[in-house]
Design an enzyme around this catalytic site. Structure first.
Site, mmCIF file in Angstrom:
data_model
loop_
_atom_site.group_PDB
_atom_site.id
_atom_site.type_symbol
_atom_site.label_atom_id
_atom_site.label_comp_id
_atom_site.label_asym_id
_atom_site.label_seq_id
_atom_site.Cartn_x
_atom_site.Cartn_y
_atom_site.Cartn_z
ATOM 1 N N LYS A 1 2.068 -3.914 6.522
ATOM 2 C CA LYS A 1 2.521 -3.836 5.121
ATOM 3 C C LYS A 1 4.034 -3.607 5.076
ATOM 4 O O LYS A 1 4.742 -4.244 4.299
ATOM 5 C CB LYS A 1 1.778 -2.719 4.377
ATOM 6 C CG LYS A 1 0.286 -2.967 4.206
ATOM 7 C CD LYS A 1 0.006 -4.221 3.403
ATOM 8 C CE LYS A 1 -1.475 -4.494 3.217
ATOM 9 N NZ LYS A 1 -1.766 -5.835 2.699
ATOM 10 N N TYR B 1 -2.133 -1.540 10.827
ATOM 11 C CA TYR B 1 -2.352 -2.010 9.452
ATOM 12 C C TYR B 1 -1.166 -1.624 8.572
ATOM 13 O O TYR B 1 -0.601 -2.459 7.856
ATOM 14 C CB TYR B 1 -3.659 -1.422 8.886
ATOM 15 C CG TYR B 1 -3.754 -1.572 7.384
ATOM 16 C CD1 TYR B 1 -4.077 -2.802 6.808
ATOM 17 C CD2 TYR B 1 -3.488 -0.493 6.526
ATOM 18 C CE1 TYR B 1 -4.136 -2.949 5.422
ATOM 19 C CE2 TYR B 1 -3.543 -0.632 5.143
ATOM 20 C CZ TYR B 1 -3.876 -1.861 4.598
ATOM 21 O OH TYR B 1 -3.922 -2.004 3.234
ATOM 22 N N SER C 1 0.839 -1.202 0.000
ATOM 23 C CA SER C 1 0.000 0.000 0.000
ATOM 24 C C SER C 1 0.871 1.249 0.000
ATOM 25 O O SER C 1 1.995 1.239 0.544
ATOM 26 C CB SER C 1 -0.850 -0.012 1.276
ATOM 27 O OG SER C 1 -1.424 1.247 1.510
HETATM 28 P P1 NAD Z 1 -10.862 -7.404 0.953
HETATM 29 O O1 NAD Z 1 -11.092 -7.417 2.407
HETATM 30 O O2 NAD Z 1 -12.031 -7.237 0.051
HETATM 31 O O3 NAD Z 1 -10.060 -8.728 0.503
HETATM 32 C C1 NAD Z 1 -9.196 -9.428 1.363
HETATM 33 C C2 NAD Z 1 -9.662 -10.876 1.365
HETATM 34 O O4 NAD Z 1 -8.789 -11.648 2.192
HETATM 35 C C3 NAD Z 1 -11.076 -11.040 1.931
HETATM 36 O O5 NAD Z 1 -11.830 -11.802 1.024
HETATM 37 C C4 NAD Z 1 -10.868 -11.794 3.245
HETATM 38 O O6 NAD Z 1 -11.963 -12.635 3.549
HETATM 39 C C5 NAD Z 1 -9.579 -12.548 2.959
HETATM 40 N N1 NAD Z 1 -8.770 -12.907 4.133
HETATM 41 C C6 NAD Z 1 -8.323 -12.117 5.132
HETATM 42 N N2 NAD Z 1 -7.570 -12.817 5.997
HETATM 43 C C7 NAD Z 1 -7.539 -14.096 5.527
HETATM 44 C C8 NAD Z 1 -6.935 -15.296 5.967
HETATM 45 N N3 NAD Z 1 -6.201 -15.330 7.076
HETATM 46 N N4 NAD Z 1 -7.113 -16.427 5.238
HETATM 47 C C9 NAD Z 1 -7.843 -16.403 4.102
HETATM 48 N N5 NAD Z 1 -8.453 -15.311 3.631
HETATM 49 C C10 NAD Z 1 -8.290 -14.152 4.340
HETATM 50 O O7 NAD Z 1 -9.779 -6.273 0.643
HETATM 51 P P2 NAD Z 1 -9.241 -5.701 -0.741
HETATM 52 O O8 NAD Z 1 -9.623 -4.266 -0.828
HETATM 53 O O9 NAD Z 1 -9.590 -6.618 -1.852
HETATM 54 O O10 NAD Z 1 -7.684 -5.739 -0.451
HETATM 55 C C11 NAD Z 1 -6.873 -6.839 -0.831
HETATM 56 C C12 NAD Z 1 -5.468 -6.623 -0.315
HETATM 57 O O11 NAD Z 1 -4.965 -5.384 -0.848
HETATM 58 C C13 NAD Z 1 -5.370 -6.491 1.208
HETATM 59 O O12 NAD Z 1 -4.180 -7.125 1.634
HETATM 60 C C14 NAD Z 1 -5.283 -5.001 1.430
HETATM 61 O O13 NAD Z 1 -4.603 -4.679 2.597
HETATM 62 C C15 NAD Z 1 -4.499 -4.561 0.205
HETATM 63 N N6 NAD Z 1 -4.737 -3.147 -0.122
HETATM 64 C C16 NAD Z 1 -6.016 -2.717 -0.335
HETATM 65 C C17 NAD Z 1 -6.244 -1.364 -0.609
HETATM 66 C C18 NAD Z 1 -7.656 -0.875 -0.819
HETATM 67 O O14 NAD Z 1 -7.852 0.327 -0.795
HETATM 68 N N7 NAD Z 1 -8.655 -1.705 -1.060
HETATM 69 C C19 NAD Z 1 -5.179 -0.470 -0.672
HETATM 70 C C20 NAD Z 1 -3.890 -0.958 -0.474
HETATM 71 C C21 NAD Z 1 -3.672 -2.310 -0.193
HETATM 72 C C1 UD1 Z 2 -6.986 4.812 3.633
HETATM 73 C C2 UD1 Z 2 -5.848 4.429 4.542
HETATM 74 C C3 UD1 Z 2 -4.798 3.687 3.765
HETATM 75 C C4 UD1 Z 2 -5.413 2.507 3.043
HETATM 76 C C5 UD1 Z 2 -6.557 3.016 2.165
HETATM 77 C C6 UD1 Z 2 -7.261 1.905 1.461
HETATM 78 C C7 UD1 Z 2 -5.746 6.119 6.321
HETATM 79 C C8 UD1 Z 2 -4.954 7.248 6.900
HETATM 80 N N1 UD1 Z 2 -5.273 5.600 5.175
HETATM 81 O O1 UD1 Z 2 -6.491 5.710 2.665
HETATM 82 O O2 UD1 Z 2 -3.796 3.215 4.646
HETATM 83 O O3 UD1 Z 2 -4.428 1.853 2.253
HETATM 84 O O4 UD1 Z 2 -7.505 3.691 2.996
HETATM 85 O O5 UD1 Z 2 -7.953 1.081 2.352
HETATM 86 O O6 UD1 Z 2 -6.740 5.713 6.859
HETATM 87 N N2 UD1 Z 2 -13.071 10.808 3.196
HETATM 88 C C9 UD1 Z 2 -14.109 11.643 3.486
HETATM 89 N N3 UD1 Z 2 -15.274 11.098 3.964
HETATM 90 C C10 UD1 Z 2 -15.429 9.758 4.159
HETATM 91 C C11 UD1 Z 2 -14.346 8.898 3.844
HETATM 92 C C12 UD1 Z 2 -13.172 9.468 3.378
HETATM 93 O O7 UD1 Z 2 -14.015 12.871 3.325
HETATM 94 O O8 UD1 Z 2 -16.488 9.320 4.611
HETATM 95 C C13 UD1 Z 2 -11.823 11.391 2.664
HETATM 96 C C14 UD1 Z 2 -10.612 11.108 3.524
HETATM 97 O O9 UD1 Z 2 -10.447 12.103 4.483
HETATM 98 C C15 UD1 Z 2 -9.489 11.099 2.472
HETATM 99 C C16 UD1 Z 2 -10.190 10.633 1.186
HETATM 100 O O10 UD1 Z 2 -11.584 10.803 1.406
HETATM 101 O O11 UD1 Z 2 -9.061 12.396 2.271
HETATM 102 C C17 UD1 Z 2 -9.911 9.177 0.858
HETATM 103 O O12 UD1 Z 2 -10.201 8.411 2.035
HETATM 104 P P1 UD1 Z 2 -10.140 6.817 2.067
HETATM 105 O O13 UD1 Z 2 -10.967 6.276 0.966
HETATM 106 O O14 UD1 Z 2 -10.453 6.392 3.455
HETATM 107 O O15 UD1 Z 2 -8.629 6.483 1.695
HETATM 108 P P2 UD1 Z 2 -7.260 7.016 2.359
HETATM 109 O O16 UD1 Z 2 -7.501 7.739 3.616
HETATM 110 O O17 UD1 Z 2 -6.498 7.719 1.292
#
Ligand code: NAD
Ligand code: UD1
Length: 342
Positions: free
Chosen positions: A153, A149, A124
């Site tokens: 990472k 969290y 991330s």
């Molecule tokens: P998500 O929660 O939709 O997907 C994660 C999946 O992993 C889920 O289906 C959950 O059931 C499964 N899981 C968790 N722990 C497990 C375990 N111990 N064994 C088996 N399955 C398990 O989340 P996502 O948004 O699809 O994110 C996927 C990955 O990308 C995560 O590692 C997350 O941290 C990373 N990531 C996501 C974002 C984002 O904004 N969505 C940003 C940066 C990194």
């Molecule tokens: C957050 C996490 C980041 C994670 C990412 C994806 C923090 C500080 N960072 O990023 O580690 O990888 O989510 O899961 O939490 N916002 C609003 N109203 C809302 C929700 C969000 O104004 O109800 C704003 C937030 O203040 C931010 C932007 O929207 O400025 C994006 O927010 P969000 O989607 O939560 O992502 P990040 O904060 O960038």
């Protein structure tokens, strides 16, 4: 060629399974469904006309993971399995460290046993911490995180770098995602958060569909042109395609490589809300409230390395992301649940 997608039922995992299948690869999925539904994979099968062997297992459980490698010839593991709610990680640090670190450690351990030495890891932008200048470049030092969290990472990246350093046959690709939003254009799969969404786009779509009254925009006094925070939003389908490019890279290279997956463009919260309203012709009632603790004013990727080395770049616009997020939400007001809308 088969890829094991750990966390394959989740938001990014389900889109990635679809992309691999469409590009001709076999996919095996593992997920314990702690934050997802197996319905997502069923729909991916329906969209692609292909089958996905699915293992409902906790990937921290070595004995449960081994049969996957016994039953399938896995060439590469795509590691999405992890908990991802930043606020919850502050309340439950042990659960986050245990789950997120053990998931990657156990997968690597079983991979080693079966001689599988390629992993693509979901990292991330949060690893850049608080002090790096923008745009973020892969060569910058990882920073101080504000929550467990984020630390999982940073730590997972270090663990995987160590694994690849110890055995020159390993190939590790660390993908640092910026802010994934959007959904597959079919509207059949998308983001399906449990409870009140923490992230911006699912909150917007739930307000638009009438599940929530109004969006609170956190902070209007940041040093940005309109005072709201700026992020690098990336379409989840572009992100999924980035994993195929990363896997193809890992097939021909060893060692560790790190790539930012973002668009390289910053968009403010207000701009995103206004684009969503314009593209979809729906209102998103909103109010401006105080800042959310821990938010950075502005960050976005330098996305040059992925373009140069992987030949990948994000192609979908903010308008596409808004249209596809809404298409998913309006066709599935309660996500994958069959319950009637609230
Ligand atoms: P998500 O929660 O939709 O997907 C994660 C999946 O992993 C889920 O289906 C959950 O059931 C499964 N899981 C968790 N722990 C497990 C375990 N111990 N064994 C088996 N399955 C398990 O989340 P996502 O948004 O699809 O994110 C996927 C990955 O990308 C995560 O590692 C997350 O941290 C990373 N990531 C996501 C974002 C984002 O904004 N969505 C940003 C940066 C990194
Ligand atoms: C957050 C996490 C980041 C994670 C990412 C994806 C923090 C500080 N960072 O990023 O580690 O990888 O989510 O899961 O939490 N916002 C609003 N109203 C809302 C929700 C969000 O104004 O109800 C704003 C937030 O203040 C931010 C932007 O929207 O400025 C994006 O927010 P969000 O989607 O939560 O992502 P990040 O904060 O960038």
């Amino acid at each position: 060629m088969a890829v094991l997608v750990a966390g394959g039922c989740g938001y990014i995992g389900s889109h990635t399974c679809l992309e691999f299948l469409e590009q001709g690869y076999d996919v095996v999925a593992a997920d314990n469904l702690c934050n997802s539904s197996a319905e997502s994979l069923r729909r991916v099968e329906e969209l692609t006309g292909k089958k996905i062997p699915f293992y409902e297992v906790n990937v921290c459980d070595r004995a449960a993971v081994r049969p996957i490698f016994e039953n399938h010839k896995i060439d590469c593991v795509i590691q999405f399995a992890g908990l991802k709610a930043v606020g919850e990680s502050v309340q439950k640090p042990l659960e986050y460290y245990q789950n997120n670190l053990n998931a990657t450690l156990t997968l690597c351990d079983v991979m080693r046993e079966f001689g599988v030495k390629r992993m693509i890891f979901s990292s991330s932008a949060t690893v850049y911490g608080l002090d790096n200048p923008i745009p973020y470049v892969e060569t910058m030092p990882t920073g101080e995180c504000t929550n467990p969290y984020g630390w999982t990472k940073v730590m997972s990246e270090k663990i995987l770098q160590g694994v690849a350093a110890a055995d020159p046959e390993w190939s590790v690709v660390l993908l640092r995602y910026f802010n994934p939003i959007g959904a597959h254009e079919s509207g059949r799969i998308g983001e399906n958060p449990n409870g009140v969404p923490n992230n911006l786009m699912p909150y917007i779509t739930q307000v638009a569909v009438g599940r929530r009254e109004k969006l609170s925009i956190f902070g209007q006094d940041y040093p940005t042109p309109d005072g709201t925070c700026i992020r690098d939003y990336i379409h989840v389908v572009d992100l999924a395609k980035g994993h195929v490019a990363a896997m193809e890279y890992a097939m021909h290279h060893t060692g560790t490589e790190i790539f930012n997956l973002g668009t390289g463009k910053g968009v403010s919260v207000t701009e995103l809300v206004e684009t969503f309203e314009q593209v979809n012709g729906v209102a998103v009632p909103h109010v401006y409230v105080g800042r959310r603790a821990g938010d950075l004013a502005e960050y976005y990727a330098n996305a040059d390395k992925a373009r140069r080395v992987l030949g990948w770049q994000a192609e979908r616009s903010i308008a596409d992301m808004c249209r596809d997020s809404w298409n998913w939400q309006k066709n599935n007001p309660n996500g994958y649940s069959n319950e009637k809308p609230l």
